[in-house]
Design a protein around this motif. Structure first.
Motif, PDB file in Angstrom:
ATOM      1  N   PHE A   1       0.847  -1.187   0.000  1.00  0.00           N
ATOM      2  CA  PHE A   1       0.000   0.000   0.000  1.00  0.00           C
ATOM      3  C   PHE A   1       0.886   1.243   0.000  1.00  0.00           C
ATOM      4  CE2 PHE A   1      -2.877  -3.074   2.129  1.00  0.00           C
ATOM      5  CZ  PHE A   1      -3.971  -2.957   1.285  1.00  0.00           C
ATOM      6  N   HIS A   2       0.457   2.285  -0.740  1.00  0.00           N
ATOM      7  CA  HIS A   2       1.170   3.558  -0.734  1.00  0.00           C
ATOM      8  C   HIS A   2       0.174   4.699  -0.611  1.00  0.00           C
ATOM      9  CE1 HIS A   2       5.249   2.127  -1.655  1.00  0.00           C
ATOM     10  NE2 HIS A   2       4.630   1.165  -2.321  1.00  0.00           N
ATOM     11  N   ASN A   3       0.575   5.723   0.136  1.00  0.00           N
ATOM     12  CA  ASN A   3      -0.261   6.911   0.264  1.00  0.00           C
ATOM     13  C   ASN A   3      -0.067   7.773  -0.975  1.00  0.00           C
ATOM     14  OD1 ASN A   3      -1.967   8.830   1.296  1.00  0.00           O
ATOM     15  ND2 ASN A   3      -0.637   9.455   2.980  1.00  0.00           N
ATOM     16  N   LEU A   4      -1.165   8.178  -1.596  1.00  0.00           N
ATOM     17  CA  LEU A   4      -1.097   8.985  -2.806  1.00  0.00           C
ATOM     18  C   LEU A   4      -0.232  10.226  -2.601  1.00  0.00           C
ATOM     19  CD1 LEU A   4      -2.449   9.604  -5.701  1.00  0.00           C
ATOM     20  CD2 LEU A   4      -3.965  11.102  -4.381  1.00  0.00           C
ATOM     21  N   GLY A   5       0.644  10.512  -3.581  1.00  0.00           N
ATOM     22  CA  GLY A   5       1.424  11.739  -3.564  1.00  0.00           C
ATOM     23  C   GLY A   5       0.838  12.766  -4.513  1.00  0.00           C
ATOM     24  N   LYS A   6       1.050  14.013  -4.212  1.00  0.00           N
ATOM     25  CA  LYS A   6       0.525  15.087  -5.065  1.00  0.00           C
ATOM     26  C   LYS A   6       1.520  15.406  -6.174  1.00  0.00           C
ATOM     27  CE  LYS A   6      -2.823  17.414  -2.203  1.00  0.00           C
ATOM     28  NZ  LYS A   6      -3.341  18.729  -1.773  1.00  0.00           N
ATOM     29  N   THR A   7       1.709  14.441  -7.030  1.00  0.00           N
ATOM     30  CA  THR A   7       2.613  14.580  -8.165  1.00  0.00           C
ATOM     31  C   THR A   7       1.911  14.012  -9.395  1.00  0.00           C
ATOM     32  OG1 THR A   7       4.478  14.209  -6.673  1.00  0.00           O
ATOM     33  CG2 THR A   7       4.942  14.078  -9.017  1.00  0.00           C
ATOM     34  N   GLY A   8       2.096  14.635 -10.544  1.00  0.00           N
ATOM     35  CA  GLY A   8       1.486  14.144 -11.767  1.00  0.00           C
ATOM     36  C   GLY A   8      -0.030  14.187 -11.694  1.00  0.00           C
ATOM     37  N   ASN A   9      -0.671  13.117 -12.181  1.00  0.00           N
ATOM     38  CA  ASN A   9      -2.125  13.068 -12.166  1.00  0.00           C
ATOM     39  C   ASN A   9      -2.697  13.037 -10.755  1.00  0.00           C
ATOM     40  OD1 ASN A   9      -1.952  13.005 -14.910  1.00  0.00           O
ATOM     41  ND2 ASN A   9      -2.664  10.902 -15.156  1.00  0.00           N
TER      42      ASN A   9
ATOM     43  N   ALA B   1      -1.932  14.767  -8.292  1.00  0.00           N
ATOM     44  CA  ALA B   1      -2.138  16.128  -7.801  1.00  0.00           C
ATOM     45  C   ALA B   1      -3.378  16.773  -8.403  1.00  0.00           C
ATOM     46  CB  ALA B   1      -0.907  16.978  -8.117  1.00  0.00           C
ATOM     47  N   ARG B   2      -3.844  16.244  -9.525  1.00  0.00           N
ATOM     48  CA  ARG B   2      -4.949  16.870 -10.249  1.00  0.00           C
ATOM     49  C   ARG B   2      -6.299  16.237  -9.967  1.00  0.00           C
ATOM     50  NH1 ARG B   2      -3.596  16.063 -16.228  1.00  0.00           N
ATOM     51  NH2 ARG B   2      -5.512  17.291 -16.498  1.00  0.00           N
ATOM     52  N   PHE B   3      -6.316  14.916  -9.738  1.00  0.00           N
ATOM     53  CA  PHE B   3      -7.587  14.202  -9.752  1.00  0.00           C
ATOM     54  C   PHE B   3      -8.024  13.613  -8.413  1.00  0.00           C
ATOM     55  CE2 PHE B   3      -5.947  13.626 -14.182  1.00  0.00           C
ATOM     56  CZ  PHE B   3      -6.902  14.397 -14.819  1.00  0.00           C
ATOM     57  N   LEU B   4      -7.069  13.351  -7.505  1.00  0.00           N
ATOM     58  CA  LEU B   4      -7.412  12.647  -6.281  1.00  0.00           C
ATOM     59  C   LEU B   4      -6.869  13.381  -5.057  1.00  0.00           C
ATOM     60  CD1 LEU B   4      -6.629   8.979  -7.390  1.00  0.00           C
ATOM     61  CD2 LEU B   4      -8.863  10.094  -7.347  1.00  0.00           C
ATOM     62  N   GLN B   5      -7.300  12.949  -3.882  1.00  0.00           N
ATOM     63  CA  GLN B   5      -6.887  13.580  -2.636  1.00  0.00           C
ATOM     64  C   GLN B   5      -6.219  12.543  -1.745  1.00  0.00           C
ATOM     65  OE1 GLN B   5      -6.957  16.721  -1.863  1.00  0.00           O
ATOM     66  NE2 GLN B   5      -6.316  16.575   0.257  1.00  0.00           N
ATOM     67  N   PRO B   6      -5.007  12.818  -1.259  1.00  0.00           N
ATOM     68  CA  PRO B   6      -4.366  11.869  -0.345  1.00  0.00           C
ATOM     69  C   PRO B   6      -5.016  11.894   1.032  1.00  0.00           C
ATOM     70  CG  PRO B   6      -3.031  13.836  -0.550  1.00  0.00           C
ATOM     71  CD  PRO B   6      -4.161  13.989  -1.530  1.00  0.00           C
ATOM     72  N   LEU B   7      -4.772  10.866   1.813  1.00  0.00           N
ATOM     73  CA  LEU B   7      -5.234  10.859   3.190  1.00  0.00           C
ATOM     74  C   LEU B   7      -4.431  11.863   4.001  1.00  0.00           C
ATOM     75  CD1 LEU B   7      -5.699   7.057   3.995  1.00  0.00           C
ATOM     76  CD2 LEU B   7      -7.286   8.632   2.902  1.00  0.00           C
ATOM     77  N   SER B   8      -5.076  12.497   4.945  1.00  0.00           N
ATOM     78  CA  SER B   8      -4.387  13.407   5.857  1.00  0.00           C
ATOM     79  C   SER B   8      -3.449  12.596   6.747  1.00  0.00           C
ATOM     80  CB  SER B   8      -5.400  14.150   6.719  1.00  0.00           C
ATOM     81  OG  SER B   8      -6.027  13.237   7.611  1.00  0.00           O
ATOM     82  N   PRO B   9      -2.484  13.245   7.415  1.00  0.00           N
ATOM     83  CA  PRO B   9      -1.605  12.492   8.327  1.00  0.00           C
ATOM     84  C   PRO B   9      -2.380  11.669   9.352  1.00  0.00           C
ATOM     85  CG  PRO B   9      -0.695  14.667   7.940  1.00  0.00           C
ATOM     86  CD  PRO B   9      -2.037  14.646   7.268  1.00  0.00           C
ATOM     87  N   ALA B  10      -3.412  12.247   9.966  1.00  0.00           N
ATOM     88  CA  ALA B  10      -4.184  11.502  10.963  1.00  0.00           C
ATOM     89  C   ALA B  10      -4.908  10.324  10.326  1.00  0.00           C
ATOM     90  CB  ALA B  10      -5.183  12.436  11.647  1.00  0.00           C
ATOM     91  N   ALA B  11      -5.489  10.546   9.133  1.00  0.00           N
ATOM     92  CA  ALA B  11      -6.206   9.471   8.452  1.00  0.00           C
ATOM     93  C   ALA B  11      -5.254   8.369   8.019  1.00  0.00           C
ATOM     94  CB  ALA B  11      -6.974  10.020   7.255  1.00  0.00           C
ATOM     95  N   TRP B  12      -4.029   8.745   7.588  1.00  0.00           N
ATOM     96  CA  TRP B  12      -3.068   7.716   7.191  1.00  0.00           C
ATOM     97  C   TRP B  12      -2.624   6.889   8.395  1.00  0.00           C
ATOM     98  CZ3 TRP B  12      -1.994   5.212   3.048  1.00  0.00           C
ATOM     99  CH2 TRP B  12      -0.871   4.387   3.012  1.00  0.00           C
ATOM    100  N   MET B  13      -2.403   7.526   9.533  1.00  0.00           N
ATOM    101  CA  MET B  13      -2.033   6.767  10.727  1.00  0.00           C
ATOM    102  C   MET B  13      -3.160   5.817  11.129  1.00  0.00           C
ATOM    103  SD  MET B  13       0.269   9.328  13.093  1.00  0.00           S
ATOM    104  CE  MET B  13      -0.888  10.698  13.121  1.00  0.00           C
ATOM    105  N   ASP B  14      -4.402   6.253  10.983  1.00  0.00           N
ATOM    106  CA  ASP B  14      -5.530   5.373  11.266  1.00  0.00           C
ATOM    107  C   ASP B  14      -5.569   4.196  10.283  1.00  0.00           C
ATOM    108  OD1 ASP B  14      -6.368   6.930  13.369  1.00  0.00           O
ATOM    109  OD2 ASP B  14      -7.900   8.006  12.227  1.00  0.00           O
ATOM    110  N   PHE B  15      -5.265   4.471   9.012  1.00  0.00           N
ATOM    111  CA  PHE B  15      -5.241   3.399   8.011  1.00  0.00           C
ATOM    112  C   PHE B  15      -4.171   2.365   8.369  1.00  0.00           C
ATOM    113  CE2 PHE B  15      -3.521   1.477   4.164  1.00  0.00           C
ATOM    114  CZ  PHE B  15      -4.664   0.987   3.551  1.00  0.00           C
ATOM    115  N   CYS B  16      -2.994   2.834   8.750  1.00  0.00           N
ATOM    116  CA  CYS B  16      -1.905   1.922   9.110  1.00  0.00           C
ATOM    117  C   CYS B  16      -2.276   1.087  10.331  1.00  0.00           C
ATOM    118  CB  CYS B  16      -0.624   2.706   9.361  1.00  0.00           C
ATOM    119  SG  CYS B  16       0.036   3.548   7.909  1.00  0.00           S
ATOM    120  N   ALA B  17      -2.938   1.711  11.317  1.00  0.00           N
ATOM    121  CA  ALA B  17      -3.363   0.975  12.510  1.00  0.00           C
ATOM    122  C   ALA B  17      -4.398  -0.081  12.148  1.00  0.00           C
ATOM    123  CB  ALA B  17      -3.918   1.941  13.552  1.00  0.00           C
ATOM    124  N   ALA B  18      -5.324   0.272  11.247  1.00  0.00           N
ATOM    125  CA  ALA B  18      -6.329  -0.696  10.809  1.00  0.00           C
ATOM    126  C   ALA B  18      -5.688  -1.857  10.060  1.00  0.00           C
ATOM    127  CB  ALA B  18      -7.375  -0.003   9.927  1.00  0.00           C
TER     128      ALA B  18
END
Length: 371
Positions: free
Chosen positions: A194-202, A204-221
């Motif tokens: 799994f990788h957290n989306l980066g704001k590079t290329g497409n 940055a234009r089309f999708l939104q990455p998880l916030s730091p808190a949301a990513w930590m919750d994802f990793c815990a899950a």
């Protein structure tokens, strides 16, 4: 975030003296059959469809083997299977002692398997965004790719390849991303990253990455999810409470690999990036030409970003276990404006690309080496 069991601590090794992983990320072509919303390369490069010759690929492999001791090669794109001479590139790489991985969207026919067997290829790495076809199609923008890539995963497994799968997590697919674990275990894949989306290329234009808190919750899950037998799962911690930094240092966190130039990304036009974070602009650190690297003379090149120390790091007691966090994202307006990757000495941003195995440390086997 709930603390998770990371396994027995390893012998503590300071940041930047950890074992280094030397990958060459080679883009033999930027031609691609898809225009995925997650693509960090971006549609401008994909539309240009630049392709390098086998001779140039060999020069690049030789250069980094000699000057950096690199021994792992990722072939990316675009879609690398669209390169007309990809089998030759793979054979040349293996002749030079590289372990070779092809990173693919799965949009190819059996002739690729027929021409590049598992005897010369270390692994196939397929991109799959969800076990839900509708979510995958929404991100890939192609109605047929879900069936195609899952068929390729199953066929590669049947033919004896090491099969790896990567999922880029965004707010679009995060809620169902963990469903990939039993789905891929059933298909017979060997690893899932799994990788957290980066704001590079497409991205940055089309999708939104998880916030730091949301990513930590994802990793815990993820850590709390029932492990799947015979499927190794990896993820990047990326955002770490200061009190947990030592755990990741004990697991081998090496600091920013761009600062040590361990993971060059080389495009068909010769531009070389130390990290994909700055790929949207002309901040590459060098260009490959005439069998050597010619450094970018611009004061705005990416090396100046990596060699800049954030003032918040000065005097911080945690720099020995975080290595200065991520020096790149902190300088990108798209992240700075939203507070992403800003260290307050409570939550530290680590390298977005460094991954660990879920459910505790894995042995140093072939699956771990090519994660």
């Amino acid at each position: 975030m709930t603390a998770v069991d990371l396994g027995m601590p390893m012998t503590r090794v300071p940041i930047y003296t950890q074992p280094r992983e030397r990958f060459v990320f080679l883009y033999p072509t930027t031609a691609c059959s898809l225009r995925c919303k997650t693509c960090y390369v971006g549609n401008t490069r994909l539309n240009a469809a630049n392709t390098m010759t086998v001779e140039r690929a060999v020069e690049i492999m030789d250069y980094f083997k000699i000057t950096g001791g690199h021994d792992k090669l990722y072939l990316l794109g675009g879609e690398p299977t669209m390169h007309p001479h990809l089998p030759e590139i793979v054979r040349e790489a293996r002749d030079r002692g590289y372990q070779v991985t092809i990173s693919s969207n799965g949009d190819f026919d059996d002739h690729v398997f027929d021409r590049i067997g598992p005897d010369v290829l270390s692994s196939f790495n397929f991109s799959l965004e969800s076990a839900d076809p509708a979510i995958h199609r929404r991100i890939r923008r192609n109605p047929h790719n879900f069936a195609q890539v899952t068929d390729r995963i199953a066929e590669a497994r049947n033919r004896g390849y090491q099969v790896r799968v990567m999922c880029t997590v965004s707010t679009t697919n995060a809620a169902s991303a963990l469903d990939l674990i039993p789905f891929l275990a059933e298909l017979g894949a060997h690893t899932l990253s799994f990788h957290n989306l980066g704001k590079t290329g497409n991205g940055a234009r089309f999708l939104q990455p998880l916030s730091p808190a949301a990513w930590m919750d994802f990793c815990a899950a993820l850590e709390a999810y029932p492990p799947a037998p015979r499927l190794a799962v990896y993820y990047p911690p990326t955002f770490v409470p200061a009190g947990d930094q030592q755990r990741w240092a004990d697991r081998g966190y090496p600091g920013c690999p761009a600062r040590t130039l361990d993971r060059p990304h080389v495009y068909p036009d010769g531009t070389v990036y130390a990290c994909p974070v700055f790929m949207d602009g002309a901040r590459h650190y060098a260009r490959f030409a005439d069998d050597r690297l010619i450094l970018n003379a611009s004061p705005d090149n990416e090396l100046n970003a990596y060699m800049t120390a954030d003032s918040v790091c000065t005097g911080c007691p945690n720099t020995g276990t975080c290595g200065g966090g991520c020096p790149a994202y902190a300088q990108l307006p798209a992240y700075a404006e939203e507070g992403f990757y800003a260290c307050d000495r409570q939550i530290t941003p680590l390298c977005i690309l460094w991954t660990v195995s879920a459910w505790g440390a894995r042995p140093a086997d072939s699956l771990h080496a090519l994660r």
